[in-house]
Design a protein around this motif. Structure first.
Motif, short mmCIF file in Angstrom:
data_model
loop_
_atom_site.label_atom_id
_atom_site.label_comp_id
_atom_site.label_asym_id
_atom_site.label_seq_id
_atom_site.Cartn_x
_atom_site.Cartn_y
_atom_site.Cartn_z
N LEU A 155 1.79 18.18 -4.13
CA LEU A 155 2.37 17.13 -3.62
C LEU A 155 1.69 16.40 -3.87
O LEU A 155 2.27 15.04 -3.51
CB LEU A 155 1.93 17.89 -2.46
CG LEU A 155 2.51 18.97 -1.41
CD1 LEU A 155 2.79 19.36 -0.28
CD2 LEU A 155 4.41 18.46 -1.50
N ARG A 156 0.25 15.73 -3.53
CA ARG A 156 -0.48 14.49 -4.26
C ARG A 156 -0.43 13.85 -5.53
O ARG A 156 0.00 12.73 -5.44
CB ARG A 156 -2.28 14.78 -3.84
CG ARG A 156 -2.66 14.58 -2.54
CD ARG A 156 -4.46 14.14 -2.44
NE ARG A 156 -4.55 14.99 -1.05
CZ ARG A 156 -5.60 15.80 -0.48
NH1 ARG A 156 -4.97 17.45 -1.72
NH2 ARG A 156 -5.47 16.34 0.32
N ALA A 157 0.07 15.08 -6.42
CA ALA A 157 -0.10 14.30 -7.86
C ALA A 157 1.53 13.78 -8.03
O ALA A 157 1.84 13.39 -8.83
CB ALA A 157 0.02 15.42 -8.34
N LYS A 158 2.25 13.97 -6.91
CA LYS A 158 4.05 13.90 -6.97
C LYS A 158 4.03 12.20 -6.86
O LYS A 158 4.75 11.45 -7.20
CB LYS A 158 4.71 14.56 -6.13
CG LYS A 158 5.04 16.14 -6.92
CD LYS A 158 5.70 17.10 -6.13
CE LYS A 158 6.02 18.26 -7.02
NZ LYS A 158 6.83 19.29 -5.77
N ILE A 159 2.97 11.66 -6.09
CA ILE A 159 3.08 10.33 -4.79
C ILE A 159 2.16 9.50 -4.85
O ILE A 159 2.05 8.74 -4.48
CB ILE A 159 3.78 10.69 -3.09
CG1 ILE A 159 2.60 11.81 -3.06
CG2 ILE A 159 5.12 10.77 -3.50
CD1 ILE A 159 2.45 11.72 -0.79
N PRO A 160 1.39 9.29 -5.66
CA PRO A 160 0.15 8.91 -6.06
C PRO A 160 0.15 6.98 -5.47
O PRO A 160 -0.19 5.99 -4.92
CB PRO A 160 -0.65 8.12 -7.52
CG PRO A 160 0.56 8.76 -7.95
CD PRO A 160 1.06 10.23 -7.30
#
Length: 465
Positions: free
Chosen positions: A413-418
């Motif tokens: 999830l983090r990697a989708k919205i940096p």
């Protein structure tokens, strides 16, 4: 008998029930200092639908709301409602998301987490309970109260004992539909007290007109804390009035110790807010009236309204009596799930489709199939294998804890919205409500850009105040 504690719900369930969770943070902050002086057991201030509503309708950051409330409330415990493995969303989340959400909730100011599961499947509470204990929070494990041929006070008391063994610090009888009657409440509290050594809290709704009497009998049976709402935002689909319960118990062995004069400051503050929402049409007088159909059909008031709405949209309003007869049949076939989000919507929608289509289960929703397959957890009664097969075919039902099939999600999830992350909590906001969160993040970014642009404008004149 020690004094009875009062949990004030006006900051969460009260306005969730009456005005679809539309109260803004700025409307709450001015009165929090006075509320903090009342001597409440706790303020229910977060969780439930507040998270979704902040993002979707109010353009507010729910984490920011929690921090602001915490900054104004120095002496009173803050409480939230947590849907077990569903957190505050509508699907099961991986354990790492549940654990991180609990961690951040407590870090931002929550003291008590009321954790429940729509099916009363204890497996769906395991991760949230362990995480809350790890973070030093108070675990209030909740029983989703319901009425059915397979439910009883003894069964609920056994469930309470199971929750105690899992680490619960207190038990909540969560009567989301206003179905709990006074003498049943008395017997249920007694049964739980006999089975466990934990404090018992009672939550109900005024929908059926019984709630104040129900709380009184629960208190007489030994309930330690009850949920109330300040009178301008009480009754109807909300909770019993705080002032009335406090006055009722004054001078008795159950005295709350709360001063009505201090409480009146809170009452006076919320009166114009109530009027504002009546004038805007958001507070519909209909939700303030007694709905006895809740008791006749044993369904929540919100579910009843939803059935009417679905039939109206289909141009089939005249079929309401048949749908009301169909709901208990569908519920029985689905293993008698308690009717609370999301199972109330799943059962209700399927009942409408069965009647409108003119043939039972001619059309079946994906959510109903998921319920039969076990994707929401274990139903109170095993589902008949032949019925299940007729709906989902030869697909194997899930017998394990549904979240066991979910891989860790946080890093993905983090990697989708940096580009959007401005605080650690943003990944949790995105996890729960992806599309709604993205719209909120975009609006936040645009607002910040405009502020930065204005601040950098040399022609912008700033007048001293």
């Amino acid at each position: 008998m020690a004094k009875v504690g009062i949990t004030e719900t006006v900051l969460r369930d009260s306005h969730q029930s009456l005005i679809a969770t539309r109260m803004r943070t700025e409307e709450m902050l001015p009165i929090l200092g006075e509320m903090d002086k009342v001597g409440y057991h706790s303020l229910e201030a977060w969780g439930g639908a507040t998270f979704d509503a902040c993002l979707r309708f109010l353009n507010e950051d729910p984490w920011d709301r929690l921090r602001k409330i915490r900054a104004h409330v120095k002496n009173t415990k803050l409480q939230m409602l947590f849907r077990g493995q569903n957190i505050l969303g509508y699907r099961h989340y991986a354990d790492d998301v549940v654990e991180y959400f609990v961690q951040k909730s407590i870090a931002n100011g929550i003291d008590i987490i009321r954790i429940f599961d729509a099916l009363n499947d204890a497996r769906n509470l395991e991760t949230a309970i362990k995480a809350t204990k790890k973070e030093g929070g108070h675990v209030q494990a909740a029983i989703s109260y319901t009425i059915s041929p397979v439910d009883s006070n003894e069964k609920f008391a056994e469930y309470a004992k199971q929750l105690e063994e899992m680490g619960a610090d207190s038990i909540c009888i969560k009567d989301m539909a206003g179905l709990l009657t006074p003498y049943t409440a008395y017997d249920l509290v007694k049964a739980i007290k006999a089975k466990t050594s934990l404090p018992v809290q009672v939550h109900t709704h005024y929908t059926s007109g019984l709630a104040s009497m129900t709380l009184l009998k629960a208190i007489e049976a030994g309930a330690d804390v009850v949920d109330c709402a300040i009178s301008p935002m009480a009754m109807g689909t909300s909770q019993p009035p705080t002032e009335s319960i406090v006055a009722t118990l004054a001078g008795t062995p159950y005295d709350t110790g709360i001063d009505l004069n201090q409480l009146d400051k809170v009452t006076q503050y919320f009166e114009p807010i109530r009027e504002k929402y009546i004038k805007s049409g958001l507070l519909d007088p209909k939700v303030l009236s007694v709905n006895i159909k809740t008791l006749i059909y044993q369904i929540p008031g919100g579910m009843y309204s939803n059935l009417i709405s679905q039939l109206k949209n289909a141009g089939k309003s005249d079929l309401l009596p048949e749908v009301l007869d169909e709901v208990p049949r569908v519920r029985a076939e689905a293993g008698y799930p308690p009717l609370v989000t999301p199972t109330s919507q799943i059962v209700g929608t399927q009942a409408v489709m069965n009647i409108v289509a003119g043939e039972r289960y001619k059309l079946v929703t994906n959510e109903f199939k998921a319920l039969l397959r076990g994707e929401y957890g274990r139903t109170p009664v095993p589902i008949d294998p032949e019925f299940r097969r007729s709906i989902i075919g030869d697909v194997e039902p899930i017998t394990y804890r549904p979240a066991d099939a979910l891989k860790p999600e946080l890093d993905t999830l983090r990697a989708k919205i940096p580009q959007y992350i401005e605080q650690d909590e943003d990944v949790l906001t995105y996890a729960l409500f992806e599309q709604v969160a993205l719209k909120f993040f975009e609006a936040r970014k645009a607002a910040k850009y405009n502020l930065d642009a204005n601040a950098a404008d040399p022609n912008l004149k700033v007048h001293p105040v």
